[in-house]
Design an enzyme around this catalytic site. Sequence first.
Site: not given
Ligand code: GLC
Length: 549
Positions: A99, A199, A253, A326-327
Amino acid sequence: MERNRWYKDKVFYQIWPRSFKDGNNDGMGDLYGVYEKLDYIKSLGCDGIWFSPLYPSPGVDCGYDISNYLDIAEEFGGMEAFKKVLQGAHERGMKVIMDLVVNHTSTEHEWFKKSRQRIEPYTDYYIWRPGKGNKLPNNWDSLFEGKAWKYDEVRKEYYMHLFAIEQADLNMDNPLVREEVKKILKFWLDMGVDGFREDVITFISKKEGLPNDYIMPASKGFFYFNHGPHLHEYLKEFQEDVFSKYDCMTLAEAPMVTPKVALKYIDENKSPVLDMMIQFKTQEADCLFTDFFHVKFNLRKLKRAYSSWQTKLDGKGWNMLYIENHDHPRMVSRYGSEKYRVESAKMLAVSYLFLKGTPFIYQGQEIGMTNWYPEDPSMYEDVQTRWQYNNVATKKSPEKRLQRLWHGSRDSSRTPVQWDNTKHAGFSEHEPWFYVNENYKEINVKDQENDKESVLNFYRKAIKVRKELSVVKDGNYKEYNKSSSKVYTYSREDSKQKLLVICSYYDKATKLNIPKGFDLKTGKLVLSNYDNSSLVLKPYETRVYVWEK
Ligand code: GLC
Ligand code: CA
């Protein structure tokens, strides 16, 4: 370097390290645990791993607040344990991606500590503004807690934080910061890592002048920091200076991205700057923008999302496929059914595993783990969930407020993986860092290993079928009975094979509408979750038929 796009043949498994497996029995998941389970991951048919952050971090956002990009946290076993896992994965033919979290760092990062003291060259590493009188520099919102600005007593200025207060946004417009990012990328790629999940990378370029935003009532600023003016330019720089020199993959993402916008970055015919993007549309069939605004599940909305991404990227860009991470809360509890847990978990697996793209499976999904329903809101750990509880919908009754968390909190997917029916679900011998879902006695890996009809063994079979059928990789996608609010039906077709996928999202029996041109009697049923060949589908029934040409 010639890129062979190996990721198109892979099935990835996502590890959220804190809750995967505790190998040294201190209560916290770690890389020793991962090492023990490499054969398990391989046994699913997965040949790639995405690690959520493993770096040193104060843990305000469970590792997404990084304090050192060039190391592995001690609690996960440090660098030595990581290298062993990396080697172990490679020996098994599995790729490993990390990540990359460079929209922000932890406020504990050395860069931030120096930046707040104006120590060169770190002074402009972050987005600092003096504020206007006693007013904030602008009206943007943080996605996690309150406004996007925090006043720093040391520097006597505000810094921007689009996420938690302890996650300070980096100033990517500063070329020195981009050099740091490239250094990080090279460090891990040279070690042998195979790529990155990036991310919220679409947030790294903020609109010049950081103007006030009156467009969006909630989350002000979003259209000024998402897909900002220099995003493509910076991604291109990372691509040209680093990624192009390695046979690696990049997965970005991208909140609110549309296929059209995605193609600006991933179109293979137009010097792409990324390989794949994580879209959010397929997560929005039971909520409005965020999981916390829950609405009734709408299958037509979901089908539209799948079909739009399948058809619009076709021949141009490659899809990343997922139902959990995980979100978000667990899918069985959302688009499936806890009552028909086994049936719906299998159906949900089929629904996306036969689409065109690279599938990702999130830890625990393969055994059909469900949402977590704590009785006390203080049991939630997640920074975003806590903010939601304390600051949003506060006029509602305590029950309603708790229910909002049950529906919306990502902590539901962060409870420890349920390995067996012993104490702490076999995750650890020590009291775990976070609550174990009480249903571990009914839902766990060990029991499912011994059950031919389990969700776990169904995933294995589905992945095997996926890999054996060449049509799944490249065949054309077509959707049928689009107006049905109960059944999702699609076909895949190439010159050699034709595939028909049927998925009922309905909790009662419903008629099977066979699309024109398909004769089920001549097709081979390669996957199903009931023993049923009638024209009435059972609750959450799924079937996959194949015709050889
Ligand atoms: C992304 C991650 C998430 C995190 C956010 C801030 O959306 O997947 O888990 O809290 O970024 O880094
Ligand atoms: Ca541990």
